[in-house]
Design an enzyme around this catalytic site. Structure first.
Site, PDB file in Angstrom:
ATOM      1  CD  GLU A 199      10.920 -57.408  -8.371  1.00 42.30           C
ATOM      2  OE1 GLU A 199      10.969 -56.897  -7.243  1.00 42.30           O
ATOM      3  OE2 GLU A 199       9.856 -57.548  -9.008  1.00 42.30           O
TER       4      GLU A 199
ATOM      5  CD  GLU B 266       6.220 -60.326 -12.589  1.00 42.13           C
ATOM      6  OE1 GLU B 266       5.844 -59.236 -12.123  1.00 42.13           O
ATOM      7  OE2 GLU B 266       7.024 -61.065 -11.997  1.00 42.13           O
TER       8      GLU B 266
HETATM    9  O1  G3I Z   1      -1.779 -62.395   2.065  1.00 42.96           O
HETATM   10  C1  G3I Z   1      -2.331 -61.211   2.659  1.00 42.96           C
HETATM   11  C2  G3I Z   1      -3.637 -61.529   3.255  1.00 42.96           C
HETATM   12  O2  G3I Z   1      -3.445 -62.453   4.297  1.00 42.96           O
HETATM   13  C3  G3I Z   1      -4.277 -60.230   3.742  1.00 42.96           C
HETATM   14  O3  G3I Z   1      -5.560 -60.508   4.173  1.00 42.96           O
HETATM   15  C4  G3I Z   1      -4.353 -59.202   2.620  1.00 42.96           C
HETATM   16  C5  G3I Z   1      -4.913 -57.877   3.083  1.00 42.96           C
HETATM   17  O4  G3I Z   1      -4.479 -56.823   2.261  1.00 42.96           O
HETATM   18  O5  G3I Z   1      -3.061 -58.983   2.119  1.00 42.96           O
HETATM   19  C6  G3I Z   1      -2.523 -60.171   1.575  1.00 42.96           C
HETATM   20  O6  G3I Z   1      -1.290 -59.973   1.004  1.00 42.96           O
HETATM   21  C7  G3I Z   1      -1.238 -59.192  -0.169  1.00 42.96           C
HETATM   22  C8  G3I Z   1      -0.903 -60.092  -1.347  1.00 42.96           C
HETATM   23  O7  G3I Z   1      -0.660 -59.313  -2.498  1.00 42.96           O
HETATM   24  C9  G3I Z   1      -1.996 -61.103  -1.651  1.00 42.96           C
HETATM   25  O8  G3I Z   1      -3.162 -60.464  -2.005  1.00 42.96           O
HETATM   26  C10 G3I Z   1      -0.172 -58.149   0.034  1.00 42.96           C
HETATM   27  O9  G3I Z   1      -0.591 -57.240   1.020  1.00 42.96           O
HETATM   28  C11 G3I Z   1       0.105 -57.405  -1.255  1.00 42.96           C
HETATM   29  O10 G3I Z   1       1.228 -56.559  -1.090  1.00 42.96           O
HETATM   30  C12 G3I Z   1       0.423 -58.425  -2.330  1.00 42.96           C
HETATM   31  O11 G3I Z   1       0.685 -57.740  -3.524  1.00 42.96           O
HETATM   32  C13 G3I Z   1       1.346 -58.487  -4.515  1.00 42.96           C
HETATM   33  C14 G3I Z   1       2.727 -57.891  -4.769  1.00 42.96           C
HETATM   34  O12 G3I Z   1       3.360 -58.598  -5.809  1.00 42.96           O
HETATM   35  C15 G3I Z   1       3.633 -57.986  -3.556  1.00 42.96           C
HETATM   36  O13 G3I Z   1       4.004 -59.273  -3.312  1.00 42.96           O
HETATM   37  C16 G3I Z   1       0.536 -58.409  -5.784  1.00 42.96           C
HETATM   38  O14 G3I Z   1      -0.706 -59.080  -5.586  1.00 42.96           O
HETATM   39  C17 G3I Z   1       1.296 -59.076  -6.933  1.00 42.96           C
HETATM   40  O15 G3I Z   1       0.631 -58.823  -8.133  1.00 42.96           O
HETATM   41  C18 G3I Z   1       2.675 -58.464  -7.021  1.00 42.96           C
HETATM   42  O16 G3I Z   1       3.400 -59.185  -8.021  1.00 42.96           O
HETATM   43  C19 G3I Z   1       4.728 -58.707  -8.275  1.00 42.96           C
HETATM   44  C20 G3I Z   1       5.572 -59.900  -8.700  1.00 42.96           C
HETATM   45  O17 G3I Z   1       5.496 -60.897  -7.720  1.00 42.96           O
HETATM   46  C21 G3I Z   1       7.015 -59.479  -8.937  1.00 42.96           C
HETATM   47  N1  G3I Z   1       7.095 -58.397  -9.901  1.00 42.96           N
HETATM   48  C22 G3I Z   1       6.266 -57.247  -9.603  1.00 42.96           C
HETATM   49  C23 G3I Z   1       4.814 -57.689  -9.427  1.00 42.96           C
HETATM   50  C24 G3I Z   1       3.927 -56.516  -9.205  1.00 42.96           C
HETATM   51  O18 G3I Z   1       4.262 -55.903  -8.008  1.00 42.96           O
END
Ligand code: G3I
Length: 388
Positions: A174, A279
């Site tokens: 991205e 994805e």
């Molecule tokens: O790791 C922490 C954990 O320690 C905590 O307890 C928990 C509480 O909410 O949060 C956890 O982190 C979260 C993580 O997912 C793991 O569950 C983040 O808050 C959350 O923002 C994160 O979301 C991910 C997002 O990317 C941001 O990185 C989504 O699961 C994931 O599906 C999404 O994937 C992205 C691709 O990497 C790139 N393209 C877009 C796609 C969708 O957004």
């Protein structure tokens, strides 16, 4: 008394015919049931073999077998996996000189055990990266030299650890806005556009046999696609290895169009790179936003969350058709598309339940909230087999 003799001849014949018909019906039913069963037993993995690798993004609960049904479905139905989160810069490298390997290690072993292609996601991304990466001990932005060196250490340590075990990496994720301009990320602010080239060089040095990918959403948007095509050409001119562009393919019911999607496939294959659908999901919900920028966030309203109880049949049919149309397009381009990966297994755990509005109920995946294959899976399998 001899009963057979007592039964009039016509009646005997009728009984014989009835038994015969019943037998034929039973045998036919068995044949039909067996073939339906065999069809249902066919997996996505088997049906797409020889066309492209069919993958799924997995979370750690699934790797750890918390819900054995999900874990089993992943092993059975998919020929590739990618970590949904655990290899991103923040989880795997939370502090300078401290790496957290447990989850990524387990995930790679899980893929190997299931004879799946494992892909790494993602080395350099502006999101889910810890602040330390960009600042010095006074909280000021580091110099270009220091950031470049941190990138080198990060990329080479992570890629080096899984050398020979991970087929390819989303090296940069991205880097562009939808209008084709560079995203004003910390990497861009401190190093300019060359941060992308450095990332590809470092990854290649760490594992010259690994495939290297650039990955983005809304690749169907012409201005963004053009910028990616230019990037591919620039990287090649600079002597960098780039094997494929990952088109994330987070889609909605009406966008992107099939034409726009096909247009992006043509441009990318003309640029001499392969394509990965990295994805894939199709949201069934209305949306105020059609990108995948994780920072996007809108207020909840009931109108934007209309299917809490059930999806009306007409809407479900629309989603089914859209999935099949899109999958058909992927098959049409199977010579340049190496992998199709869905971004999650079930409607329960999809990121779309919280994006771009928190707390909704979406239905974008191939498996439902009870971990059951949706009827669309058999349709996808039939379509995949037609292309063999
Ligand atoms: O790791 C922490 C954990 O320690 C905590 O307890 C928990 C509480 O909410 O949060 C956890 O982190 C979260 C993580 O997912 C793991 O569950 C983040 O808050 C959350 O923002 C994160 O979301 C991910 C997002 O990317 C941001 O990185 C989504 O699961 C994931 O599906 C999404 O994937 C992205 C691709 O990497 C790139 N393209 C877009 C796609 C969708 O957004």
């Amino acid at each position: 008394m001899n009963i057979s003799k007592a039964i009039p001849c016509d009646l005997k014949k009728t009984n014989y015919m009835r038994v015969k018909i019943e037998l034929i019906t039973a045998v036919t039913a068995m044949v039909v049931l067996t073939s339906v069963h065999t069809m249902a037993q066919k997996t996505l993995r088997e049906a797409t073999k020889g066309e492209f690798v069919f993958g799924v993004a997995v979370n750690m609960q699934q790797v750890n077998g918390i819900n054995p049904v999900e874990t089993d479905q992943i092993a059975k139905e998919f020929s590739a996996i990618v970590p949904e989160n655990c290899m991103k810069p923040q989880p795997i490298h939370p502090e300078e000189n401290r790496y957290y390997w447990d989850e990524a290690d387990k995930l790679v072993v899980f893929g190997e055990k299931n004879k799946q292609v494992v892909t790494g996601h993602c080395l350099i991304w502006h999101s889910q990266i810890s602040k330390w990466f960009f600042i010095d001990s006074h909280g000021k932005d580091v110099s270009p030299e220091i950031l470049k060196e941190r990138m080198r250490q990060h990329i080479q340590t992570v890629v080096g650890r899984y050398k020979g075990r991970i087929r390819g990496w989303d090296v940069v994720n991205e880097a562009f806005e939808d209008n084709g301009s560079f995203r004003n990320s910390k990497f861009y602010q401190i190093l300019g556009k060359d941060f992308i080239k450095y990332a590809f060089q470092f990854a290649y040095e760490a594992d010259p046999d690994a495939e290297l990918y650039y990955n983005d959403y809304n690749v169907e948007t012409p201005a963004k696609c053009d910028a990616i095509v230019k990037l591919v050409k620039d990287l090649k001119t600079a002597g960098c290895r780039i094997d494929a562009v990952g088109s994330q393919s987070h889609m909605q019911l009406n966008s992107p169009t099939l034409d726009a999607t096909e247009g992006s496939f043509k441009k990318l294959s003309d640029a001499g790179v392969h394509i990965l659908i990295t994805e894939w999901d199709i949201s069934i919900l209305p949306s105020p936003y059609d990108g995948a920028n994780i920072a996007a966030n809108f207020n909840y309203s009931k109108e934007m969350d209309p299917y809490r109880d059930a999806v009306p049949d007409s809407v479900q049919q629309k989603w089914n058709k859209r999935m099949l149309d899109m999958f058909g397009l992927f098959l049409k381009y199977k010579d340049v598309i190496d992998r199709v990966t869905v971004w999650g297994l079930t409607d329960n755990t999809t990121w779309l339940n919280n994006f771009p509005i928190r707390g909704r109920k979406d239905y974008p995946m191939l498996f439902d909230r009870n971990n059951k294959r949706k009827p669309i899976v058999d349709e996808i399998i039939k379509l995949a087999e037609k292309y063999k």
